[in-house]
Design an enzyme around this catalytic site. Structure first.
Site, mmCIF file in Angstrom:
data_model
loop_
_atom_site.group_PDB
_atom_site.id
_atom_site.type_symbol
_atom_site.label_atom_id
_atom_site.label_comp_id
_atom_site.label_asym_id
_atom_site.label_seq_id
_atom_site.Cartn_x
_atom_site.Cartn_y
_atom_site.Cartn_z
ATOM 1 N N ILE A 74 0.850 -1.196 0.000
ATOM 2 C CA ILE A 74 0.000 0.000 0.000
ATOM 3 C C ILE A 74 0.888 1.250 0.000
ATOM 4 O O ILE A 74 0.748 2.130 -0.857
ATOM 5 C CB ILE A 74 -0.960 -0.002 1.203
ATOM 6 C CG1 ILE A 74 -1.955 -1.172 1.073
ATOM 7 C CG2 ILE A 74 -1.714 1.329 1.297
ATOM 8 C CD1 ILE A 74 -2.838 -1.363 2.280
ATOM 9 N N TYR A 75 1.806 1.317 0.937
ATOM 10 C CA TYR A 75 2.760 2.434 0.982
ATOM 11 C C TYR A 75 3.616 2.450 -0.272
ATOM 12 O O TYR A 75 3.811 3.502 -0.910
ATOM 13 C CB TYR A 75 3.644 2.298 2.219
ATOM 14 C CG TYR A 75 4.814 3.254 2.258
ATOM 15 C CD1 TYR A 75 4.634 4.575 2.639
ATOM 16 C CD2 TYR A 75 6.107 2.826 1.922
ATOM 17 C CE1 TYR A 75 5.704 5.451 2.676
ATOM 18 C CE2 TYR A 75 7.174 3.696 1.960
ATOM 19 C CZ TYR A 75 6.976 5.009 2.335
ATOM 20 O OH TYR A 75 8.040 5.872 2.368
ATOM 21 N N GLY A 76 4.140 1.275 -0.668
ATOM 22 C CA GLY A 76 5.031 1.207 -1.819
ATOM 23 C C GLY A 76 4.364 1.659 -3.104
ATOM 24 O O GLY A 76 4.976 2.358 -3.923
ATOM 25 N N SER A 80 1.874 3.772 -3.359
ATOM 26 C CA SER A 80 1.655 5.221 -3.302
ATOM 27 C C SER A 80 2.934 5.973 -3.651
ATOM 28 O O SER A 80 2.911 6.991 -4.348
ATOM 29 C CB SER A 80 1.137 5.646 -1.922
ATOM 30 O OG SER A 80 2.135 5.531 -0.929
#
Length: 251
Positions: free
Chosen positions: A156-158, A160
């Site tokens: 999810i972070y990656g 974004s």
């Protein structure tokens, strides 16, 4: 700052309480920077950050800025540029989120995406356009090594950051030849107060090391900066690893 490799006299920080941004501001104030705008949500932390930089001799202003309110960005950031030339914009806001929790809570996952990508697209276009209009300046975008290939542990972070990274590179191409430019910074895991308690990973770094790399990148006129530099080769290898093998790595 007319010379693209000259260190800035004025700095606008988007994400004014970021430890990486403040380490960078301190380093630049020690060199040449005299005027700083710290943009972020009004808070005691933002005022304390401004006070710490004033103690170093800089003229520091705080700006009420919300990454999640893109409709306000043109007005809020336009007022900063109206006060005088801005040599360097450091786009440093972002959140890590909690992958395990956010997978089960789409609203929280969307909050990560809105902050790290949507808000940055808005702020990047506004500040990039302002730098182009004044004919000089650099937009430094804090991406992440995680942008190179999203991993199971933090996709999810990656993802974004991957979107932000692609946007920043495209914006850099759009600004090429205008006098304004973009530098993308891809640190690995950064040890800060916000990451305290998280498992350490290889090639972990510090806000001060990222700040040092940013200064060196500015002096060199770099378009992409990895911190530490060895991550460039590692992430290139991971990016080209076949998916079946990549899954077995358990990253």
């Amino acid at each position: 700052m007319k010379d693209a490799t000259e260190l800035p006299r004025s700095l606008l920080v988007l994400g004014g309480t970021s430890e990486i941004a403040l380490a960078t501001a301190r380093r630049l104030i020690a060199r040449r920077t005299r005027t700083v705008w710290l943009a972020g949500r009004p808070s005691l932390a933002l005022e304390n950050a401004a006070g710490s930089l004033r103690a170093l001799g800089a003229d520091v202003h705080t700006v009420a800025f919300d990454a999640l309110d893109p409709e306000s960005h043109e007005s809020v950031l336009g007022k900063v540029f109206a006060e005088g030339p801005v040599d360097l914009v450091l786009l440093a806001f972002g959140i890590l989120g909690d992958q395990a929790h956010d997978e089960r809570d789409p609203a929280r996952a969307v909050q990560v995406a809105r902050t790290n990508y949507t808000g940055a697209v808005s702020a990047g276009l506004v500040t990039g356009g302002a730098l182009q209009a004044q004919g000089h300046g650099c937009l430094v975008v804090l991406s992440a090594a995680a942008a190179e290939r999203a991993r199971r542990a933090d996709f999810i972070y990656g993802s974004s950051k991957a979107g932000l990274d692609a946007f920043a590179q495209g914006l850099g191409d759009a600004l090429h030849g205008t006098g304004a430019r973009v530098m993308v910074v891809r640190p690995g895991f950064v040890r800060t107060r916000r990451t305290a308690g998280r498992p350490r990973t290889p090639f972990a770094t510090t806000p001060e090391a990222v700040a040092t790399a940013i200064e060196l990148g500015l002096r060199r006129g770099s378009e992409t900066v990895w911190v530490p530099g060895a991550l460039r080769l590692l992430m290139s290898a991971l990016r080209h690893t076949p998916r079946s093998l990549f899954r077995r790595l358990g990253l």
